[in-house]
Design an enzyme around this catalytic site. Structure first.
Site, PDB file in Angstrom:
ATOM      1  N   GLU A   1       1.183  -1.177  -0.025  1.00  0.00           N
ATOM      2  CA  GLU A   1       0.038   0.018  -0.005  1.00  0.00           C
ATOM      3  C   GLU A   1       1.039   1.042   0.005  1.00  0.00           C
ATOM      4  O   GLU A   1       1.632   1.397   0.647  1.00  0.00           O
ATOM      5  CB  GLU A   1      -0.883   0.099   1.071  1.00  0.00           C
ATOM      6  CG  GLU A   1      -1.908   1.196   1.165  1.00  0.00           C
ATOM      7  CD  GLU A   1      -2.567   1.514   2.369  1.00  0.00           C
ATOM      8  OE1 GLU A   1      -3.444   2.409   2.253  1.00  0.00           O
ATOM      9  OE2 GLU A   1      -2.232   0.993   3.643  1.00  0.00           O
TER      10      GLU A   1
ATOM     11  N   ASP B   1      -2.803  12.016  -2.416  1.00  0.00           N
ATOM     12  CA  ASP B   1      -3.041  13.410  -2.579  1.00  0.00           C
ATOM     13  C   ASP B   1      -3.329  13.431  -4.171  1.00  0.00           C
ATOM     14  O   ASP B   1      -2.694  12.944  -5.016  1.00  0.00           O
ATOM     15  CB  ASP B   1      -1.717  13.849  -2.081  1.00  0.00           C
ATOM     16  CG  ASP B   1      -1.111  13.475  -0.821  1.00  0.00           C
ATOM     17  OD1 ASP B   1      -2.125  13.515   0.134  1.00  0.00           O
ATOM     18  OD2 ASP B   1      -0.074  13.542  -0.521  1.00  0.00           O
TER      19      ASP B   1
ATOM     20  N   TYR C   1      -9.343   8.105   5.306  1.00  0.00           N
ATOM     21  CA  TYR C   1     -10.030   9.201   4.715  1.00  0.00           C
ATOM     22  C   TYR C   1     -11.338   8.403   4.094  1.00  0.00           C
ATOM     23  O   TYR C   1     -12.323   9.193   3.819  1.00  0.00           O
ATOM     24  CB  TYR C   1      -9.223   9.342   3.453  1.00  0.00           C
ATOM     25  CG  TYR C   1      -8.145  10.540   3.867  1.00  0.00           C
ATOM     26  CD1 TYR C   1      -7.265  10.351   4.859  1.00  0.00           C
ATOM     27  CD2 TYR C   1      -8.147  11.578   3.350  1.00  0.00           C
ATOM     28  CE1 TYR C   1      -6.298  11.217   5.368  1.00  0.00           C
ATOM     29  CE2 TYR C   1      -7.256  12.863   3.769  1.00  0.00           C
ATOM     30  CZ  TYR C   1      -6.318  12.500   4.562  1.00  0.00           C
ATOM     31  OH  TYR C   1      -5.527  13.576   4.912  1.00  0.00           O
TER      32      TYR C   1
END
Ligand SMILES: C[S@@+](CC[C@H](N)C(=O)[O-])C[C@H]1O[C@@H](n2cnc3c(N)ncnc32)[C@H](O)[C@@H]1O
Length: 221
Positions: free
Chosen positions: A41, A116, A191
């Site tokens: 990941e 991001d 998130y």
């Protein structure tokens, strides 16, 4: 992320789990972790996904890469407290050094969770799904391997669909509202849980290498 005082000493204390630059592991991860399937990941954050997936699939190997040292220390603490370190490691560094740590064909699955978005055009090359990163992934991924990407960001998702196609990946699955169905087989990231509570759709794709032509792979050697 705001720095925490305890982070550096904690990472230092657990340097067998959270490593800065594991060049000596290159080519040997499966042997070291004792697994036949290796997941990586990239942009692990505070480690929710990594730790949950390692608990759900304990026979498989799980490596997180996180460049923010405070987030990495929190991820490390979750692994230590959850006793999840058996087939799991954390690399605390920038994923741009991926080829220093992994050999050709070594990884079975790469997970990109809520990377991001780098919205400004001149910063697109920093995206973890940009062409530069995809060509590194092509090299380290097993030829039957795949990449799974989840995001809340529509622009990043749409651009990434193009990046994958232009880099010769085959798109196996695309969803523009992935959590409309529960998917208990796939852990919810930190998130992701925030965006789900705001009722925002989660975009998700799976891309694989079946159709990548040899010349593209050779390019990076
Ligand atoms: C928006 S957060 C998402 C965290 C987590 N994956 C989640 O879904 O909750 C993105 C994370 O990726 C990390 N990251 C971004 N670029 C990276 C890079 N090149 N190498 C390693 N980590 C990176 C950031 O430090 C940040 O912790």
């Amino acid at each position: 992320m705001r720095k925490k005082k305890w982070a550096e000493p904690y990472l230092c204390e657990h340097s067998d789990y959270a490593m800065d630059n594991p060049v000596s592991y290159k080519g040997s991860w499966k042997k070291i972790l004792g697994c036949s399937v290796l997941h990586v990941e990239i942009g692990t954050g505070k480690g929710d996904y990594l730790n949950q997936m390692a608990a759900m699939y304990p026979e498989e190997g799980w490596i997180g890469i996180e460049k923010d040292r405070t987030a990495a220390a929190i991820a490390c603490r979750k692994a230590v407290e959850g006793l999840q370190m058996h087939k799991q490691k954390l690399i605390v560094n920038d994923a741009e050094h991926l080829l220093d740590w992994f050999d050709e064909n070594e990884i079975d699955m790469i997970h990109l969770n809520f990377s991001d978005p780098w919205p400004k055009k001149y910063t697109h090359k920093r995206r973890l799904s940009s062409e530069k990163f995809l060509s590194m992934y092509q090299y380290v991924l097993n030829k039957n391997g795949c990449i799974r990407m989840k995001t809340d960001n529509q622009d990043l998702f749409e651009d990434s669909v193009l990046y994958f196609q232009q880099s010769g990946f085959m798109l196996d699955e695309i969803s523009v509202n992935y959590r409309r169905s529960p998917h208990p087989e796939d852990a919810i990231t930190e998130y992701e849980s925030r965006f789900m509570s705001l009722q925002q759709p989660i975009y998700r794709l799976q891309a694989s290498l079946h159709n990548v032509c040899d010349s593209k792979i050779n390019m990076i050697k």
